[in-house]
Design a protein around this motif. Sequence first.
Motif, PDB file in Angstrom:
ATOM      1  N   CYS A   3      69.665 -44.731  90.826  1.00  0.00           N
ATOM      2  CA  CYS A   3      69.259 -44.231  89.514  1.00  0.00           C
ATOM      3  C   CYS A   3      69.448 -42.713  89.462  1.00  0.00           C
ATOM      4  O   CYS A   3      68.930 -42.000  90.323  1.00  0.00           O
ATOM      5  N   HIS A  42      63.985 -49.970  85.162  1.00  0.00           N
ATOM      6  CA  HIS A  42      63.966 -50.564  86.499  1.00  0.00           C
ATOM      7  C   HIS A  42      63.283 -51.928  86.458  1.00  0.00           C
ATOM      8  O   HIS A  42      62.231 -52.079  85.835  1.00  0.00           O
ATOM      9  N   CYS A  74      61.854 -44.860  84.684  1.00  0.00           N
ATOM     10  CA  CYS A  74      61.182 -44.063  85.710  1.00  0.00           C
ATOM     11  C   CYS A  74      60.795 -42.706  85.118  1.00  0.00           C
ATOM     12  O   CYS A  74      61.070 -42.411  83.967  1.00  0.00           O
ATOM     13  N   GLY A 103      68.076 -40.721  87.627  1.00  0.00           N
ATOM     14  CA  GLY A 103      66.799 -40.073  87.315  1.00  0.00           C
ATOM     15  C   GLY A 103      65.916 -39.903  88.535  1.00  0.00           C
ATOM     16  O   GLY A 103      65.432 -38.806  88.807  1.00  0.00           O
ATOM     17  N   CYS A 104      65.704 -40.961  89.302  1.00  0.00           N
ATOM     18  CA  CYS A 104      64.733 -40.911  90.401  1.00  0.00           C
ATOM     19  C   CYS A 104      65.370 -41.147  91.768  1.00  0.00           C
ATOM     20  O   CYS A 104      64.700 -41.022  92.785  1.00  0.00           O
TER      21      CYS A 104
HETATM   22 ZN    ZN Z   1      64.875 -44.227  88.091  1.00  0.00          ZN
END
Ligand code: ZN
Length: 459
Positions: free
Chosen positions: A336, A277, A268, A338-339
């Motif tokens: 996640c 993902h 991502c 990250g996102c």
């Molecule tokens: Zn992510």
Amino acid sequence: MTSPLNYLTIATKDPGSYLHALDALRLPKLQKQIAYLWTNEDYFRPLFLAAGLTSPRDVQTIEDFRGLPAFLDKARHRESQDASLQRYGHPLGLHLTTAPENAIHLAATSGTTGTPTFYVFTRKDLDITYRVLGRMFALSGLRPGDTTFHAFGLSLWLAGITYVQALEAYGARPVALGAEAGVPKILRYIQLTRPRALFATPSMVNQLIERCRDEIGVPVEALGLEIIFCSGEPGASQPLFRRRVKDHFGAKVFDATGGAWHNGTITCDSGQAYGMHYMAEDHCFRYDLVDPETKAPLELKDGAVGEAIHTALEYEAAPAFRNATGDVLKLHVGECPGCGHFGVRMDIVGRADDMLAIKGVKVYPAAIQDVVRQFLPHVSGELRIRLDAPPPRVEPPLRLVIEAGEATAEADWDGLGRAIEQRIRELLTFRPSVAIVPFASLPRSGAKTRLVEIAGRSS
Ligand SMILES: [Zn+2]
């Protein structure tokens, strides 16, 4: 705008019930696919019968399905193609489950051992492939109408013509020059066509950074690229590479795999790569994990590591059905970092035939390399794992030969070696024996350099 990650409608945020919901989604498609494959008397039906099934209806649960052995791998794929060439005069395989005239698109693997293996597509297979790749393009921020530049090899690769056509189906405008044109021409054509996104392998991206100023008189930053879409080889998830791309191009970087039998995964948009993902849970069961040694099914849960068996859920032509990929994956099930998206992600840990077993501890060369690279720039990043006998069994201690960094003083090598031994002990639960060697003393032979050396073998 909804995120391209939200292509499923599973609301739960509990890892166990999330995977359960995925199973419920997969099972009816799998049952339909098994009934479809059952009609193939040359390849699939004999394998079902050999596995003890008497009818497609014998698969009532995901556990029934996961209990079946692997039906396909690279070697069997080649044998199947050879056999169909002899019997029917086409190389598409005995496992071709559609009439040859319905097979309208071909891609192939590199064929490092000589014979390529083909990915065969019907119109429906292509449509789903375009849909899955389209989700990945959207996640990278690509918009219909954007110009993209294709610096992947075009010659039969999935990331070649297949991706180019998927980009057109998405509404983008791919400039398909291809890696074959060489770095100088690629740089000139990027300057001429002003793409927003570049599609290239990490090693091509590195070459563009290194040679841009010499070839066209400007740094890569001046090319105005906003998206770097990587695939085709490992490396684009490495923190060092991601930082380099950001520093030089000022662009976002994505690491992707996909195109084969409806698979699709991508990192991502976050500074760090937190795994890839899955973008095709509705079309593909890509992480049916088994023990790399015993091939027994492993419990699928957050943190599970195993060899991935790949099954396309609704593929028409020569499908992956319980295809042993040889890829060893680590699953992440959850949010996640990250996102924030809740779902399934994976890291590629290594290849099943690379696994080392050190006193019951299973470890992959790539995991050792990751730990060693934490010591950059004190190390160069080059290393070798020296074995006395072929893997997997290793008599401890495992011997590692690691190159010092260019500026690392020889007086510091000993301490560096002990520090790496300690870090590997902490992270991978075995203590290796590390020897530090001078900078640039290990041979370099490109991205596919083998980390493992076996005594008495030259490979
Ligand atoms: Zn992510």
